[in-house]
Design an enzyme around this catalytic site. Sequence first.
Site, PDB file in Angstrom:
ATOM      1  N   ASN A 297       0.850  -1.200   0.000  1.00 59.95           N
ATOM      2  CA  ASN A 297       0.000   0.000   0.000  1.00 59.95           C
ATOM      3  C   ASN A 297       0.878   1.239   0.000  1.00 59.95           C
ATOM      4  O   ASN A 297       2.097   1.148  -0.045  1.00 59.95           O
ATOM      5  CB  ASN A 297      -0.958  -0.030   1.196  1.00 59.95           C
ATOM      6  CG  ASN A 297      -0.196  -0.068   2.497  1.00 59.95           C
ATOM      7  OD1 ASN A 297       0.520   0.864   2.845  1.00 59.95           O
ATOM      8  ND2 ASN A 297      -0.307  -1.184   3.220  1.00 59.95           N
TER       9      ASN A 297
ATOM     10  N   LYS B 133       9.293 -16.954 -10.721  1.00 60.03           N
ATOM     11  CA  LYS B 133       8.524 -15.840 -11.293  1.00 60.03           C
ATOM     12  C   LYS B 133       7.348 -16.396 -12.107  1.00 60.03           C
ATOM     13  O   LYS B 133       7.537 -17.291 -12.938  1.00 60.03           O
ATOM     14  CB  LYS B 133       9.440 -15.013 -12.187  1.00 60.03           C
ATOM     15  CG  LYS B 133       8.763 -13.789 -12.735  1.00 60.03           C
ATOM     16  CD  LYS B 133       9.688 -12.976 -13.622  1.00 60.03           C
ATOM     17  CE  LYS B 133       8.865 -11.937 -14.354  1.00 60.03           C
ATOM     18  NZ  LYS B 133       9.573 -11.374 -15.488  1.00 60.03           N
TER      19      LYS B 133
END
Length: 400
Positions: A210, A289
Amino acid sequence: MNLSGKRIVVGITGGIAAYKTIEFIRLLRKAEAEVRVVLTPAAAEFVTPLTLQAISGNAVSQSLLDPQAELAMGHIELAKWADAVVIAPASADFIARFTVGMANDLLSTLCLATASPIFLASAMNRQMFAQPITQQNLTALQARGVQLVGPNSGFQACGDVGTGRMSEPMEIFTVLSDFFSQNQDLQGLNVVITAGPTREPIDPVRYISNHSSGKMGFAIAESFAKCGATVSLIAGPVSLNTPKNVNRINVISAQEMWQVSLESAVKNHIFIGCAAVADYRVANVSEQKIKKSSDEISLKLIKNPDIIADVGHLTEHRPFTVGFAAETQNVADYAKDKLQRKNLDMICANDVSGGQVFNADENALQLFWKGGNKILALKSKKDLAADLVNEIVEQYKKTR
Ligand code: PMT
């Protein structure tokens, strides 16, 4: 008065603004502060020791090797005596010497020798002030904890107009007075604060997080430390400097923050949860990934531990527990609900609607505790933190 009985060393360096320092000293004396003046040789060309002696009520110090001073070491004597050192005006030359740690006159030496807070009101021609080297010096001093006051913009003695005028005596006085108005008596109080965001990994290169910058939590830590408290700061990944006298513990994820917080909480008198902790984490973090092989992917999220609720519900060695509530609607109601549900002693309601607050330099808060509430109006996060510290300490003291 905040300054009554405080011992202030006023350092004056060479500059026409030195005449304004006489008024600053008068204000200090009126506030019942004790004042001792240190003049550099250049400053003595602008104001006389006799005037300063009459205004300050004490002999003026000018020489590094002063046979009159105790043990002939005036710099150490003054450095220990001072509750604060104020340099006004601070010339470009003095700022440069102070930045590199020179000790070739009484004032620069005592600045090196003192452990007390130093305030610096610079004054110089606007071009000199704007020079990158002057700006770098000021930034370096600020990073070392020196508190800069001004300068102001306007007409200068040399005929130029721009930034470089020394702040007015009342402005310098107010900064000093505000500093001493903070509760100085928090020695022996142990406080732990969480700050910043957490990062929840998706795969080795991606995460959920955030916009928390850590500014609010760091400002609270700094404010407590300035008041003499022993402060631990559990910081998520942010790029802020650690405030002076604060013990910083870096963490990344909510689970890490939970573990360090629970260990610290039981050793502290006050726990403040200012961090924007991710409520959820990815259930199955990919070891490799994730490849872009399909148009959609789904991430399963699972709930993170609620750090502040776990601290609030401790049954042994529970600290006075202060939470934050970042809300975009029904701010007060949601905050009061969290106060009760998480078993907190105080909650700081933060209206974060419209993208304000996160990563901003200013904030406003509404505080709630059992049987009371208080609004802290919009101001810089640093100033707000000082007010918040006073409120937290006041409520904490009622519980002991
Ligand atoms: O860092 P800045 O950019 O300066 O911004 C400051 C801030 C907006 C982050 C800060 O002022 C603030 O409001 N922090 C709390 C943000 C938040 O996560 O609020 P919340 O309402 O979701 O959480 C309520 C309380 O529970 C908070 O004290 C939070 O730290 C705590 N919490 C939340 C989730 C969780 N898993 N564990 C927790 O401890």
